[in-house]
Scaffold this motif. Sequence first.
Motif, PDB file in Angstrom:
ATOM      1  N   ILE A 652      86.904  21.789 -59.212  1.00  0.00           N
ATOM      2  CA  ILE A 652      85.442  21.721 -59.356  1.00  0.00           C
ATOM      3  C   ILE A 652      84.817  23.224 -59.170  1.00  0.00           C
ATOM      4  CG2 ILE A 652      83.312  20.562 -58.228  1.00  0.00           C
ATOM      5  CD1 ILE A 652      85.037  18.651 -56.836  1.00  0.00           C
ATOM      6  N   ARG A 653      84.179  23.556 -60.227  1.00  0.00           N
ATOM      7  CA  ARG A 653      83.825  25.081 -60.175  1.00  0.00           C
ATOM      8  C   ARG A 653      82.264  25.027 -60.688  1.00  0.00           C
ATOM      9  NH1 ARG A 653      86.546  29.940 -61.688  1.00  0.00           N
ATOM     10  NH2 ARG A 653      84.848  31.598 -62.517  1.00  0.00           N
ATOM     11  N   ASP A 654      81.464  25.781 -59.880  1.00  0.00           N
ATOM     12  CA  ASP A 654      79.892  26.013 -60.267  1.00  0.00           C
ATOM     13  C   ASP A 654      79.700  27.352 -60.489  1.00  0.00           C
ATOM     14  OD1 ASP A 654      79.984  25.301 -57.068  1.00  0.00           O
ATOM     15  OD2 ASP A 654      78.491  26.752 -57.488  1.00  0.00           O
ATOM     16  N   ASN A 655      78.516  27.616 -60.982  1.00  0.00           N
ATOM     17  CA  ASN A 655      78.028  28.979 -60.981  1.00  0.00           C
ATOM     18  C   ASN A 655      76.737  29.311 -60.120  1.00  0.00           C
ATOM     19  OD1 ASN A 655      76.357  27.491 -62.592  1.00  0.00           O
ATOM     20  ND2 ASN A 655      76.121  28.823 -64.269  1.00  0.00           N
ATOM     21  N   GLY A 656      77.009  28.746 -59.100  1.00  0.00           N
ATOM     22  CA  GLY A 656      75.730  28.783 -57.999  1.00  0.00           C
ATOM     23  C   GLY A 656      75.718  30.006 -57.211  1.00  0.00           C
ATOM     24  N   GLU A 657      75.177  30.107 -55.908  1.00  0.00           N
ATOM     25  CA  GLU A 657      74.990  31.291 -55.195  1.00  0.00           C
ATOM     26  C   GLU A 657      76.364  31.640 -54.761  1.00  0.00           C
ATOM     27  OE1 GLU A 657      70.643  30.135 -53.647  1.00  0.00           O
ATOM     28  OE2 GLU A 657      72.485  29.362 -52.378  1.00  0.00           O
ATOM     29  N   GLY A 658      77.495  30.829 -54.552  1.00  0.00           N
ATOM     30  CA  GLY A 658      78.881  31.513 -53.978  1.00  0.00           C
ATOM     31  C   GLY A 658      78.637  31.363 -52.444  1.00  0.00           C
ATOM     32  N   ILE A 659      79.904  31.398 -51.757  1.00  0.00           N
ATOM     33  CA  ILE A 659      80.208  31.579 -50.458  1.00  0.00           C
ATOM     34  C   ILE A 659      80.511  32.814 -49.758  1.00  0.00           C
ATOM     35  CG2 ILE A 659      81.231  30.462 -48.494  1.00  0.00           C
ATOM     36  CD1 ILE A 659      81.801  28.082 -50.455  1.00  0.00           C
ATOM     37  N   PRO A 660      79.680  33.361 -48.811  1.00  0.00           N
ATOM     38  CA  PRO A 660      80.272  34.941 -48.374  1.00  0.00           C
ATOM     39  C   PRO A 660      81.605  34.664 -47.772  1.00  0.00           C
ATOM     40  CG  PRO A 660      78.004  34.326 -47.552  1.00  0.00           C
ATOM     41  CD  PRO A 660      78.378  32.944 -48.247  1.00  0.00           C
ATOM     42  N   PRO A 661      82.418  35.771 -47.841  1.00  0.00           N
ATOM     43  CA  PRO A 661      83.865  35.871 -47.355  1.00  0.00           C
ATOM     44  C   PRO A 661      83.872  35.728 -45.923  1.00  0.00           C
ATOM     45  CG  PRO A 661      83.380  37.589 -48.758  1.00  0.00           C
ATOM     46  CD  PRO A 661      81.947  37.008 -48.692  1.00  0.00           C
ATOM     47  N   GLU A 662      82.735  35.851 -45.170  1.00  0.00           N
ATOM     48  CA  GLU A 662      82.860  36.032 -43.770  1.00  0.00           C
ATOM     49  C   GLU A 662      82.925  34.552 -43.270  1.00  0.00           C
ATOM     50  OE1 GLU A 662      78.554  37.463 -44.641  1.00  0.00           O
ATOM     51  OE2 GLU A 662      80.851  37.884 -45.552  1.00  0.00           O
ATOM     52  N   ILE A 663      82.391  33.711 -43.886  1.00  0.00           N
ATOM     53  CA  ILE A 663      82.125  32.193 -43.630  1.00  0.00           C
ATOM     54  C   ILE A 663      82.891  31.336 -44.466  1.00  0.00           C
ATOM     55  CG2 ILE A 663      79.888  32.663 -42.731  1.00  0.00           C
ATOM     56  CD1 ILE A 663      78.685  31.229 -45.182  1.00  0.00           C
ATOM     57  N   ILE A 664      83.738  31.626 -45.344  1.00  0.00           N
ATOM     58  CA  ILE A 664      84.274  30.892 -46.233  1.00  0.00           C
ATOM     59  C   ILE A 664      85.451  29.906 -45.466  1.00  0.00           C
ATOM     60  CG2 ILE A 664      86.325  32.334 -46.993  1.00  0.00           C
ATOM     61  CD1 ILE A 664      85.574  31.340 -49.949  1.00  0.00           C
ATOM     62  N   ASP A 665      85.855  30.659 -44.474  1.00  0.00           N
ATOM     63  CA  ASP A 665      87.069  29.885 -43.390  1.00  0.00           C
ATOM     64  C   ASP A 665      86.533  28.993 -42.541  1.00  0.00           C
ATOM     65  OD1 ASP A 665      89.051  32.719 -43.339  1.00  0.00           O
ATOM     66  OD2 ASP A 665      89.258  31.275 -44.889  1.00  0.00           O
ATOM     67  N   GLN A 666      85.351  28.830 -42.369  1.00  0.00           N
ATOM     68  CA  GLN A 666      84.499  28.119 -41.525  1.00  0.00           C
ATOM     69  C   GLN A 666      83.720  26.791 -42.070  1.00  0.00           C
ATOM     70  OE1 GLN A 666      81.874  30.205 -38.544  1.00  0.00           O
ATOM     71  NE2 GLN A 666      82.726  32.167 -39.455  1.00  0.00           N
ATOM     72  N   ILE A 667      83.798  26.781 -43.264  1.00  0.00           N
ATOM     73  CA  ILE A 667      82.991  25.718 -44.057  1.00  0.00           C
ATOM     74  C   ILE A 667      83.487  24.245 -43.778  1.00  0.00           C
ATOM     75  CG2 ILE A 667      82.149  27.197 -45.809  1.00  0.00           C
ATOM     76  CD1 ILE A 667      84.368  26.003 -47.702  1.00  0.00           C
ATOM     77  N   PHE A 668      84.882  24.238 -43.435  1.00  0.00           N
ATOM     78  CA  PHE A 668      85.336  22.745 -43.110  1.00  0.00           C
ATOM     79  C   PHE A 668      85.201  22.313 -41.543  1.00  0.00           C
ATOM     80  CE2 PHE A 668      86.303  22.020 -47.328  1.00  0.00           C
ATOM     81  CZ  PHE A 668      87.201  23.102 -47.688  1.00  0.00           C
ATOM     82  N   ASN A 669      84.676  23.204 -40.766  1.00  0.00           N
ATOM     83  CA  ASN A 669      84.566  22.835 -39.525  1.00  0.00           C
ATOM     84  C   ASN A 669      83.374  21.841 -39.241  1.00  0.00           C
ATOM     85  OD1 ASN A 669      86.696  24.750 -38.932  1.00  0.00           O
ATOM     86  ND2 ASN A 669      85.140  26.352 -38.438  1.00  0.00           N
ATOM     87  N   PRO A 670      83.541  21.021 -38.366  1.00  0.00           N
ATOM     88  CA  PRO A 670      82.267  20.080 -38.036  1.00  0.00           C
ATOM     89  C   PRO A 670      81.131  20.866 -37.456  1.00  0.00           C
ATOM     90  CG  PRO A 670      84.546  19.421 -37.018  1.00  0.00           C
ATOM     91  CD  PRO A 670      84.661  20.623 -37.521  1.00  0.00           C
ATOM     92  N   PHE A 671      80.128  20.390 -38.107  1.00  0.00           N
ATOM     93  CA  PHE A 671      78.768  21.002 -37.436  1.00  0.00           C
ATOM     94  C   PHE A 671      78.542  22.361 -38.082  1.00  0.00           C
ATOM     95  CE2 PHE A 671      78.023  17.247 -35.187  1.00  0.00           C
ATOM     96  CZ  PHE A 671      79.330  16.925 -34.513  1.00  0.00           C
ATOM     97  N   PHE A 672      79.232  22.731 -38.928  1.00  0.00           N
ATOM     98  CA  PHE A 672      78.988  24.210 -39.392  1.00  0.00           C
ATOM     99  C   PHE A 672      78.286  23.998 -40.757  1.00  0.00           C
ATOM    100  CE2 PHE A 672      79.363  28.876 -40.232  1.00  0.00           C
ATOM    101  CZ  PHE A 672      79.428  28.683 -41.439  1.00  0.00           C
ATOM    102  N   THR A 673      77.173  24.612 -40.951  1.00  0.00           N
ATOM    103  CA  THR A 673      76.156  24.464 -42.253  1.00  0.00           C
ATOM    104  C   THR A 673      75.593  25.669 -42.510  1.00  0.00           C
ATOM    105  OG1 THR A 673      74.424  23.351 -43.468  1.00  0.00           O
ATOM    106  CG2 THR A 673      74.363  23.779 -40.984  1.00  0.00           C
ATOM    107  N   THR A 674      75.307  25.961 -44.008  1.00  0.00           N
ATOM    108  CA  THR A 674      74.574  27.028 -44.115  1.00  0.00           C
ATOM    109  C   THR A 674      73.274  26.851 -44.599  1.00  0.00           C
ATOM    110  OG1 THR A 674      75.299  27.054 -46.637  1.00  0.00           O
ATOM    111  CG2 THR A 674      76.730  28.343 -44.969  1.00  0.00           C
ATOM    112  N   LYS A 675      72.889  25.545 -44.693  1.00  0.00           N
ATOM    113  CA  LYS A 675      71.515  24.825 -45.197  1.00  0.00           C
ATOM    114  C   LYS A 675      70.856  25.291 -44.023  1.00  0.00           C
ATOM    115  CE  LYS A 675      73.352  21.267 -47.959  1.00  0.00           C
ATOM    116  NZ  LYS A 675      73.534  20.029 -48.414  1.00  0.00           N
ATOM    117  N   PRO A 676      69.115  25.306 -44.423  1.00  0.00           N
ATOM    118  CA  PRO A 676      68.443  25.433 -43.328  1.00  0.00           C
ATOM    119  C   PRO A 676      68.277  24.550 -42.324  1.00  0.00           C
ATOM    120  CG  PRO A 676      67.472  25.902 -45.697  1.00  0.00           C
ATOM    121  CD  PRO A 676      68.791  25.380 -45.878  1.00  0.00           C
ATOM    122  N   THR A 677      67.587  24.783 -41.124  1.00  0.00           N
ATOM    123  CA  THR A 677      67.462  23.903 -40.032  1.00  0.00           C
ATOM    124  C   THR A 677      66.759  22.534 -40.596  1.00  0.00           C
ATOM    125  OG1 THR A 677      67.547  25.500 -38.586  1.00  0.00           O
ATOM    126  CG2 THR A 677      66.725  23.350 -37.755  1.00  0.00           C
TER     127      THR A 677
END
Length: 738
Positions: A652-677
């Motif tokens: 699954i590939r998109d040409n969106g904003e991308g994920i910063p390298p410093e948080i890419i390892d955390q995206i599968f952790n519960p309650f971790f999100t980059t979306k606004p509050t």
Amino acid sequence: MWHNLPQKLVKVLTPWRRVGIVTLSVTSGLLLFRYVGILQLLELWAYDQLLRLRPAEVQDNRVVIIGIEERDLQKLQRWPMSDEMLAKLVTIIREQKPRAIGLDIYRDLPVEPGHEKWVEVLQNTPELVAIRRVVGYHQGSSIAPPPSLNDVNRIGSNDLGIDIDSKIRRAFLSVSDAQGQVVLGLGFLLAGKYLEAEGISPQMLDETTIGFGPARFSPFSQNDGGYVRAEDEGYQVFINYRGIQGSFHTVSLHDVLDGRIEPNLFEDRVVLIGSTARSLKDVFFTPYSSTFIETPEMMAGVEIHANIASMIISAVLEERPIIRPLSRGVEWGILLVFSLLGTTWVCRWKSIENVEKLLITPTLSNLTLVSTGLVTSAYLLIILGIWLPFVPPLFGLYGAAITHIIWTLIDNILISQKRLLDYAANLELKVEQRTLELKLKNEELEQTLQKLQTTQKQMIAQEKLAFLGSLTAGVAHEIRNPLNFVNNFSGSSLELAEELEEELEPQYEKIEEDSVENIQDILGLFKEGLQSIAHHGQRIENIVKSMMMHAHDGKEKPEFVVFNELIADTLSLVQQSLSVKQNTVLIDFKTVYDPNIGEVQLIPKEISKAFLNIFSNACDTLRSRKLAEGEGFSPCLEVTTMDLGDRVQMTIRDNGEGIPPEIIDQIFNPFFTTKPTGEGTGLGLSLTYEAIAAIHQGEITVNSEVGVYTEFIVLLPKQGFNNPPLSEVIPDSLVVSS
């Protein structure tokens, strides 16, 4: 080359040796049985059943029977009837101008009173045919015709061919008496007089064939059909009966004498006069007398002669089939073919270690199919007037199949016996082989131990996930009760604050202006606080719902689904949800599905939810970048599937904003999100990882470059969804028998 030809020929013909021996043996045996006469009664019975099963025929109105019944005998008070009464009967019939009159009553002696009158009527009625007995039914001597009748064309034989089972299946067209004089059969004479009015007369086409208009008659031979050395004197043919007894219009003697008949009943018809009363014993068994559940019924001789006359007339005028047997060569050929079928095509085998195992169900199905085809063919042929004796081919089919099966089973026994002897002779070699096998099993045990350790790790991981799910569900449940109270209290408090504000507005005129402003500020801050409580309470409720989804209970069962269709349906669901959202953007969806993937063992609900989370996140980031960059950006989402043998891969590939390298390892952790509050719970990708990695034992990896692309790669096994049981982990070869 040529010196090897005999060996090659023997190698090719060896498998067919058994087929040839069985086929020829069964065929020869059945021919011998038939020659001896063992099958004759059974074949005649089968012939009767074919006749009885034919469609019912309409009544032939060209033939009328005057039957002398039991009630007529009671009125007559004597038998035979007097010449005077017989003369009166013939006179009444003659007045209606019939084409032919057949008298199936012996008149070799005078029966007073009225003999002179009878002689006068007999001589003045040219259409009248009297009878004589020539061969005597095997029951007595011959009987002469009326002495005053000298015209041989008006004297017919009423003899009938009686088979060994006392049934009448054959008729005499002609028979020679002791002086060698040819006497035509009664039915043949009557049919000839009827057809003479049509301008049709019989003629000999060759030494044996009689041509009668379009009809062709051939004489019966002693071994025709199912017969064996039957008496074939005279010119005999098979009787094609119209049906059971009572198939012709019949009136009684006294109905005619008393005038209780239609005025033109006999006009242009063949009229037969004879006894139908059983007490006169002029009744016979016919093919239609055979029955399984009722007492066999006999047919009067006069009705049999009516059938003969009707058969000839119908064959000439309507081309009704004349029953003929197949030639002896054709019958033998059919027997040989069905014996060959029983030896070859019917029997179905499965070779297991060079031992032929009989497949019972296919073999029985083939036997039923061929037997039904044979009997059906015989039935259709008898309708067309061809007698196919199907009993010998049927016996040949089953006899050849049984013989072939027995022969093969004996061979299997011999092969098994030889193997046992070989096993005993090579016991020491087998011990050495067993030792080597144990060594190999030790190596397999080491591999199995590794599998067990892997399985143990998977089981511990699943137990941890199950415990975490239960714990999460319990915590979420405990949070929900006070949370509901907070939400309800904040809502009701907000309503009370608004009501308080409405109640204070009329009192503002009585209060100082500074105090009014302070009251309004306090109420405003109070309402803002309550709204903030309600907002964050709703936020907590959404998190609780996500936690409940995160608590997988494991009740869903895996099933095999078409992988590409599942992906397409999930993607379609995302497209439909985008179409109803506000500020939606146009996204270019590109899909490339590998058609070789087929079905994959999955839990559809869980895996669809996982893919839906990835697709939704991709669409959100594409929407954010489109709103930020405007017309200069074209959002695109690419979905690709690939078959990897025992696994499938989805990208699954998109040409969106991308994920910063410093948080890419955390995206599968519960309650971790980059979306606004307030927009995300941080559990979507956590659920996705659990569904793919924990539940389906797959893999998921992420590649991304900020401002360029994000790529999720999912690997799933096609089978082996759950942890295998120990019986599958430990191979059968490792189980050491005592």
